[in-house]
Design a protein around this motif. Structure first.
Motif: not given
Lengths: 279, 147
Positions: A78-79, B20-22, B29-32
């Protein structure tokens, strides 16, 4: 093995949100995203129990409307968004950390190629920067090195480039284990062994001349005695991953060990210490 | 010059246990944002509240940097701890399965004061007691305003 997560989206008001979060945190859920109309929670599929969830929703449905939708997602990096935009970083004009996709103009004595893939350690964070700084000023030639909580494997790779004879890195996180192996290959390293697991997996037969641990205060304190036992007389222990405000807590823990503080450094609010075991 | 804020993320995470799991990984992550950097910072700042659910508000800047504020644990979390119950009542309005004292309600209200829109601790206590009742917890003893 790729993990699968159950993702639950709850639609409910704020009071119910807080209560359900408190309840879910007692049955294995560890983080929650607050959304406009409720919240999102997830848990690995093997730990999910539909019956317990149904009972929980039932028990609070008298307080107001609760709707729960669920789906499944597979673990992935996700990173990736951040990783594709990260910039190379130069430490002390001696060492550059870059990703495989970076094209660089200037040459530095040491080049570390790191594709992070959701593991910790690119040199951007203060603690990795401090660890690298300390390593650059520490003799690695023909030394045995232990890299505790190796993340991307960046410190192990640097240890080999600085002349260490044998390096063992370990990390309990599977992603970090895989990622370390990838980065070892990228840097053509041959003297690094990576172990998946905690410090208990490191055999007590050999000691190390240098131990590196950039983790966090709680883990460092918990493993301090193990580091001490694994450290050769006269060996060096470099620690980071804790805040300046936690230095005294850490120093209190080493009081009873035959080990002396030889250097401390800070960067923003983060701290590193260099300790030497008495001969 | 102050940096331009492009958005916020609200999360609740157990102290010292961000990973980092949901939903943390996909949300950041989706926001960078650099997920690993957030987890490292959050865990260092909350290690003294290990395992306790803590609300966190992340301010996201237009250059993908961020900072965050950690708030006090939700009253419901503190109430479950105080009552030492693993679970609230199965039928909150009918069956009282646990209890907290007014002294415990006061302690929780005092912890919550910085985040509550309450002028006095008594008003905060009433809010906390309301949450306790919603969860099926009985508040025992005499309320300080019942002379």
């Amino acid at each position: 093995m790729q993990r699968v997560y159950k993702v639950l989206s709850f639609f409910c008001d704020q009071i119910i949100t807080d209560i359900l979060i408190a309840e879910l945190s007692n049955i294995g859920f560890d983080s929650f995203l607050i959304t406009e109309n409720g919240f999102e929670a997830s848990i690995s599929l093997e730990h999910f129990d539909q019956k317990i969830l149904d009972e929980l929703i039932d028990s609070y449905s008298s307080l107001g409307s609760i709707t729960c939708r669920s789906n499944q997602i597979r673990e992935k990096n996700w990173n990736v968004e951040w990783e594709k935009n990260f910039q190379p970083i130069v430490i002390e004009d001696q060492c550059i950390v870059r990703a495989a996709f970076h094209k660089i103009k200037n040459k530095y004595p040491i080049e570390l190629i790191i594709n992070p893939k959701m593991s910790f350690g690119t040199g951007h964070h203060e603690t990795t920067y401090l660890m690298i700084q300390n390593q650059l000023n520490t003799d690695h030639e023909h030394k045995r090195v232990l890299d505790a909580g190796c993340g991307t494997g960046i410190l192990s790779v640097l240890a080999e480039k600085l002349g260490a004879e044998k390096i063992i890195g370990f990390d309990m996180d599977h992603w970090a284990y895989e990622n370390s192996l990838e980065n070892i290959n990228l840097n053509s390293c041959h003297r690094i062994e990576i172990v998946e697991g905690k410090i208990e997996k490191i055999s007590g037969q050999h000691t190390f001349d240098l131990i590196l641990a950039n983790i966090n205060l709680n883990v460092i304190i918990e493993d301090l005695n193990s580091y001490y036992k694994l450290l050769s007389p006269g060996g060096i222990l470099i620690l980071s991953g804790f805040l300046v405000s936690d230095l005294n807590t850490l120093l209190n823990c080493i009081e009873d060990l035959n080990i002396s503080l030889i250097e401390q450094n800070s960067r923003n609010k983060w701290m590193s210490v260099c300790l030497k075991k008495d001969k | 010059m102050a940096k331009e804020i492009s958005g916020y993320l609200k999360l609740q995470i157990r102290g010292g246990q961000a990973n980092p799991s949901p939903p943390v990984g996909p949300a950041l992550g989706s926001k960078g944002l650099n997920i690993m950097e957030f987890c490292k910072q959050f865990n260092a700042r909350t290690q003294d509240k290990m395992g306790q659910v803590l609300p966190v508000v992340i301010s996201i800047y237009s250059d993908k940097s961020f900072d965050f504020v950690i708030k006090t644990p939700p009253a419901s979390v503190l109430l479950l701890e105080a009552s030492k119950l693993k679970k609230g009542s199965a039928e909150p309005n009918r069956l009282k399965v646990g209890s907290v004292t007014w002294d415990q309600v006061r302690s929780i209200a005092e912890i919550k004061m910085p985040d509550l829109n309450a002028p006095k601790v008594e008003s905060a206590m009433k809010m906390v007691a309301g949450t306790a009742r919603s969860m099926g917890l009985k508040v025992t003893g005499r309320a300080p305003w019942d002379k």
